[in-house]
Design a protein around this motif. Sequence first.
Motif, mmCIF file in Angstrom:
data_model
loop_
_atom_site.group_PDB
_atom_site.id
_atom_site.type_symbol
_atom_site.label_atom_id
_atom_site.label_comp_id
_atom_site.label_asym_id
_atom_site.label_seq_id
_atom_site.Cartn_x
_atom_site.Cartn_y
_atom_site.Cartn_z
ATOM 1 N N ASP A 281 0.988 -1.339 0.397
ATOM 2 C CA ASP A 281 0.072 -0.002 0.020
ATOM 3 C C ASP A 281 0.717 1.357 -0.017
ATOM 4 N N ASP A 282 2.075 1.359 0.494
ATOM 5 C CA ASP A 282 2.936 2.271 0.596
ATOM 6 C C ASP A 282 3.322 2.731 -0.848
ATOM 7 N N LEU A 283 3.677 1.800 -1.738
ATOM 8 C CA LEU A 283 4.123 1.931 -2.870
ATOM 9 C C LEU A 283 2.653 2.332 -4.011
ATOM 10 N N LEU A 284 1.839 1.824 -3.523
ATOM 11 C CA LEU A 284 0.414 1.781 -4.483
ATOM 12 C C LEU A 284 0.096 3.591 -4.021
ATOM 13 N N GLU A 285 0.019 3.820 -2.854
ATOM 14 C CA GLU A 285 -0.362 5.177 -2.641
ATOM 15 C C GLU A 285 0.639 6.457 -3.343
ATOM 16 N N LEU A 286 2.144 6.021 -3.459
ATOM 17 C CA LEU A 286 2.666 7.056 -4.002
ATOM 18 C C LEU A 286 2.902 6.876 -5.368
ATOM 19 N N ALA A 287 2.570 5.964 -6.102
ATOM 20 C CA ALA A 287 2.808 5.515 -7.593
ATOM 21 C C ALA A 287 2.666 6.868 -8.531
ATOM 22 N N GLY A 288 1.496 7.499 -8.284
ATOM 23 C CA GLY A 288 1.327 8.486 -9.251
ATOM 24 C C GLY A 288 2.126 9.805 -8.705
ATOM 25 N N ASP A 289 2.313 10.206 -7.819
ATOM 26 C CA ASP A 289 3.163 11.372 -7.296
ATOM 27 C C ASP A 289 4.800 11.011 -8.000
#
Length: 322
Positions: A281-289
């Motif tokens: 979830d850490d990676l998914l949350e930041l993927a767009g940014d």
Amino acid sequence: MTEPTAIAALRTHLAHHIVGQAALVDRLLIGLLTGGHLLVEGLPGLAKTTAVKALAEGVHARFKRVQFTPDLLPADLLGNEIYHPETRTFTFEAGPLFNEIILADEINRAPAKVQSALLEAMAERQVTVAGESRKLPALFLVMATQNPLEQSGTYPLPEAQLDRFMLHVSLSYPERQDEYDILARTLAGTLGRDDDEATGLTVDEVLNARADVRAVHCDAALQRWVVDVVAATRAPEKASDALESLAGMVLVGASPRGALAWVQSAQALAWLNGRDFIVPDDLLELAGDVLRHRLILSPKALVSGLSRDAIITRLCAEIPFP
């Protein structure tokens, strides 16, 4: 070592100044804890400048705001060699880049020579003036704000410079309740006012905390997934049969620097959430940014109305976690 409570106090300090932009607060802290530069994009009036100023105040760092305009010169950022005729000597007068936190306000209104001067500072943590390289402070962060390109007087940033930003945060208008809170707290004189001492966090403590963040564990399987997604930004159709419809949509994908920035920012997010390991979830949350500013779409994608965020979401969904 910086205690998590000190970062929590900094988060509270930021919350006194920023309403309805929780993701922005987290991204500012991620940039602080990793040394990564941030590009914040949004329409005027969304507290971009206020947020960066509040961060500098909370860390007690030397702060300078530079308004980027079409007539800005490189020397306005770097400084100048000043000649003294009475002694026939030169002395260097440092420019604003020699502060610790730099707010590059409306960065996409400045000419190419200024962007080039800023690029060296962002990439090398040094500047070159009159043939001499000069080191910048250990805590050197560029927090740049950018107006949408549709606004008059704005220009696209060079791809090399965009790649030096760890995160590209895109802001939208706050929810109605948050907007009401902004209005009510401003009229009451409580917005941006701390009841107590804001934070005792110092620059040295931030530098020590970065070592803790770098120690956050990222499993090898998650590292391989990050590399797979980053590689898929360059050739989506090769990553999965389900992504064949994206063939020809991306002219330039993310670089290896993007994969590194993704993991480093996820380390900081995990640390902020009280963990010493990264979860998906850490990676998914930041993927767009992490990825949106590193993709250049083809005319085919632009005509079809496909956005960079939509492509990133598809890649993360279709490339399964190990």
